[in-house]
Motif scaffolding. Structure first.
Motif, PDB file in Angstrom:
ATOM      1  N   CYS A 146       6.553   9.975  -3.502  1.00 20.42           N
ATOM      2  CA  CYS A 146       6.177   8.648  -2.987  1.00 20.42           C
ATOM      3  C   CYS A 146       6.786   8.470  -1.606  1.00 20.42           C
ATOM      4  O   CYS A 146       7.820   7.775  -1.439  1.00 20.42           O
ATOM      5  CB  CYS A 146       6.655   7.549  -3.937  1.00 20.42           C
ATOM      6  N   PRO A 147       6.199   9.103  -0.584  1.00 23.18           N
ATOM      7  CA  PRO A 147       6.793   9.037   0.756  1.00 23.18           C
ATOM      8  C   PRO A 147       6.789   7.614   1.307  1.00 23.18           C
ATOM      9  O   PRO A 147       5.872   6.822   1.047  1.00 23.18           O
ATOM     10  CB  PRO A 147       5.877   9.948   1.587  1.00 23.18           C
ATOM     11  N   SER A 148       7.810   7.298   2.075  1.00 24.58           N
ATOM     12  CA  SER A 148       7.854   6.019   2.770  1.00 24.58           C
ATOM     13  C   SER A 148       6.969   6.081   4.011  1.00 24.58           C
ATOM     14  O   SER A 148       6.552   7.156   4.451  1.00 24.58           O
ATOM     15  CB  SER A 148       9.297   5.698   3.162  1.00 24.58           C
ATOM     16  N   GLY A 149       6.692   4.929   4.587  1.00 23.82           N
ATOM     17  CA  GLY A 149       5.881   4.876   5.792  1.00 23.82           C
ATOM     18  C   GLY A 149       4.397   4.901   5.493  1.00 23.82           C
ATOM     19  O   GLY A 149       3.969   5.017   4.345  1.00 23.82           O
ATOM     20  N   THR A 150       3.606   4.780   6.544  1.00 27.66           N
ATOM     21  CA  THR A 150       2.150   4.779   6.432  1.00 27.66           C
ATOM     22  C   THR A 150       1.621   6.188   6.621  1.00 27.66           C
ATOM     23  O   THR A 150       1.808   6.796   7.680  1.00 27.66           O
ATOM     24  CB  THR A 150       1.519   3.842   7.483  1.00 27.66           C
ATOM     25  N   TRP A 152      10.974  11.591   0.835  1.00 26.92           N
ATOM     26  CA  TRP A 152      10.053  12.007   1.878  1.00 26.92           C
ATOM     27  C   TRP A 152       9.545  10.792   2.652  1.00 26.92           C
ATOM     28  O   TRP A 152       9.546   9.665   2.138  1.00 26.92           O
ATOM     29  CB  TRP A 152       8.862  12.749   1.272  1.00 26.92           C
ATOM     30  N   GLY A 153       9.093  11.037   3.874  1.00 24.89           N
ATOM     31  CA  GLY A 153       8.543   9.980   4.700  1.00 24.89           C
ATOM     32  C   GLY A 153       7.395  10.466   5.557  1.00 24.89           C
ATOM     33  O   GLY A 153       7.355  11.633   5.967  1.00 24.89           O
ATOM     34  N   TRP A 154       6.439   9.554   5.804  1.00 26.59           N
ATOM     35  CA  TRP A 154       5.303   9.836   6.682  1.00 26.59           C
ATOM     36  C   TRP A 154       5.598   9.343   8.097  1.00 26.59           C
ATOM     37  O   TRP A 154       6.177   8.280   8.291  1.00 26.59           O
ATOM     38  CB  TRP A 154       4.046   9.137   6.188  1.00 26.59           C
ATOM     39  N   THR A 155       5.158  10.119   9.077  1.00 22.55           N
ATOM     40  CA  THR A 155       5.209   9.701  10.478  1.00 22.55           C
ATOM     41  C   THR A 155       3.913  10.103  11.147  1.00 22.55           C
ATOM     42  O   THR A 155       3.506  11.274  11.065  1.00 22.55           O
ATOM     43  CB  THR A 155       6.377  10.373  11.225  1.00 22.55           C
ATOM     44  N   ARG A 156       3.244   9.148  11.779  1.00 20.33           N
ATOM     45  CA  ARG A 156       2.027   9.501  12.522  1.00 20.33           C
ATOM     46  C   ARG A 156       2.403  10.013  13.894  1.00 20.33           C
ATOM     47  O   ARG A 156       3.269   9.450  14.571  1.00 20.33           O
ATOM     48  CB  ARG A 156       1.099   8.300  12.641  1.00 20.33           C
ATOM     49  N   ILE A 157       1.767  11.101  14.321  1.00 16.51           N
ATOM     50  CA  ILE A 157       2.069  11.700  15.619  1.00 16.51           C
ATOM     51  C   ILE A 157       0.790  11.808  16.443  1.00 16.51           C
ATOM     52  O   ILE A 157      -0.318  11.824  15.894  1.00 16.51           O
ATOM     53  CB  ILE A 157       2.725  13.086  15.467  1.00 16.51           C
TER      54      ILE A 157
END
Length: 489
Positions: free
Chosen positions: A165-169, A224-229
């Motif tokens: 369940c990653p954090s972030g969008t 885990w976490g999401w990061t848009r690049i």
């Protein structure tokens, strides 16, 4: 012409179009068959030969699954999910089973672990440390479909699944995306395909071009976490059905695919055969430009300045480049049907580059460019610094053709492709019944406004064997139970 005459002409045109469509659908329902395989082949680089490997108790026949190789236990090949379609298309379902091929002992084993992903196709899976990480995919039934953006991890030591369940969008639901591990230990998700219903019986597909990083939070495993690049450089054009591999210097390589022009009742694809590289360390895309074969005769250059070395060479091109070269090839089927393939090749040498004092003679100019034709769903593998490309599919009008050719490219030299197994036109497989002369005449009169999308393809994650499946849905998440329904995934 009066209003009455226009209405009558329009009515006759609509009746003719409907009759043509009914005839095509009827022919496809009688002739079209699906072949799904569970065969395993190996290719010997030293012997330049394919070998079919017979191992008892393999997984059931399928396509659109994912296959990942890990070093544990003397080498293991892990397979999850995929889909099956019966020859007549009446049966269609998704798998959620997990299998491992022990390469040392050449034995198959089904691993029964609870809590894993639901049945799906078009998902992506990579090896990360001592885990398998799975993302996305789609599931389709006769009534509805769903795309996923969930993330699962399978522990290779405990043989257990866990949902992350990653954090972030994170990315929106999709299938057929790029998924690769960076040198820094993050996981890159790029692109993909999804569709949504815009009105009754009408779906609209989306070719995604966004990019995300999935990475452990604060270096802790399990969090885990999401990061848009937003990478810089020469980004690939929007597409689906592209193939992915990782180069020796840990860049992610992207090849080919198809860019769809989609309307409510039609779907046309522009197939590609270009190369792109993503450098995660620099967060930058580069267009893969081949240098071309070295001339046997050394020539002196006048006024040529030293060029900067490095990956930036791959990015050069654009406004200063020569006009693309258009190559027309013909593929002849066993029944004598000739399909013309129009291919646009990028000029390898930028315009304005100083010419050699001694011009190449016609004999030295070289023959036709050797490279894979535009396609989607090819298989890629990198070994000893060389990229190997096998098969794929392309469309020519209403027909879809599977390929069984094999090419090789030295990623260190980046000079030219080598054809190891060339296309045998007579052995190509039509995934749709060839049109008769009568159909050709009608198409010439009525245009292509009633052209359907067809179906057929391969999985860019690792099918075992040759062509497998009933549709391009197998590659990046397309499922079309009804032959006349154009859809891409």
């Amino acid at each position: 012409m009066g209003k009455k005459g226009k209405k009558e002409k329009k009515g006759r045109g609509a009746e003719k179009t409907a009759a043509k469509m009914e005839k095509k659908v009827s022919k496809r329902s009688r002739k079209e068959e699906t072949s799904v395989y569970n065969e395993l082949y190996t290719y010997s680089i030293r012997k330049d030969a394919w070998t079919k490997v017979e191992i008892p108790n393999p997984p059931p026949r399928r396509c659109a699954h994912q296959a990942v190789v890990v070093p544990q236990g003397g080498g293991q090949l892990w397979i999850f999910g995929g889909e099956f379609a019966s020859p007549d298309g009446e049966q269609f379902y998704h798998y959620k089973d997990l299998w491992v091929l022990h390469l040392a002992t050449k034995t198959w084993e089904q691993v029964r672990a609870t809590g894993g992903p639901s049945g799906r196709s078009g998902h992506r899976m990579v090896a990360w440390k001592r885990q398998l990480i799975l993302f996305g995919g789609f599931h389709e039934s006769t009534r509805d479909y769903i795309y996923y953006n969930d993330v699962y991890a399978f522990d290779l030591d405990t043989f257990t699944w866990s949902r992350l369940c990653p954090s972030g969008t994170g990315p929106t639901p999709r299938s057929g995306c790029q998924m690769s591990v960076t040198p820094q230990g993050s996981i890159v998700i790029y692109g993909g395909y999804s569709k949504q219903r815009v009105k009754k019986d009408v779906d609209r597909g989306t070719q995604h071009s966004d990019m995300f990083l999935l990475q452990p939070v604060d270096g802790r495993e399990g969090k885990w976490g999401w990061t848009r690049i937003n990478p810089a450089g020469a980004k690939p054009t929007p597409r689906s059905g592209f193939s992915v591999a990782v180069t020796p210097n840990h860049q992610t390589l992207l090849f080919g695919g198809v860019c769809d022009q989609e309307e409510e009742e039609s779907l046309e694809g522009d197939f590609l055969n270009d190369l792109h590289f993503y450098d995660a360390t620099r967060n930058r895309w580069f267009a893969g430009q081949l240098k071309g074969p070295k001339s046997e005769k050394k020539k002196r250059r006048k006024g040529r300045k030293a060029e900067p070395e490095g990956a930036d060479k791959q990015e050069r091109g654009g406004a200063g480049a020569q006009e693309p070269l258009e190559v027309v090839r013909e593929v002849v089927a066993e029944d004598g049907t000739v399909v013309t393939i129009k291919q646009v090749l990028a000029a390898p040498v930028p315009a304005g580059q100083p010419q050699s004092e001694e011009e190449d003679s016609p004999d030295e100019a070289g023959g036709p460019v050797v490279e894979p034709s535009p396609r989607s769903n090819a298989m890629l593998a990198v070994k000893h610094g060389r990229l190997y490309l096998y098969g794929g599919m392309f469309e020519a009008g209403n027909r879809q053709v599977t390929l069984s050719d094999l090419y090789c490219l030295d990623l260190h030299k980046m000079q030219e492709w080598t054809a190891l197994v060339e296309v045998d036109p007579g052995a190509q497989e039509w995934l749709e019944d060839t049109a008769s002369e009568e159909d050709s005449d009608e198409d010439a009169e009525g245009g292509s406004d009633d052209e359907d999308s067809g179906d057929g393809g391969g999985e860019a994650g690792g099918e075992c064997g040759a062509h497998a499946g009933a549709g391009r849905q197998e590659t990046h998440g397309r499922a079309a139970p009804e032959p006349s329904t154009p859809c891409r995934t």
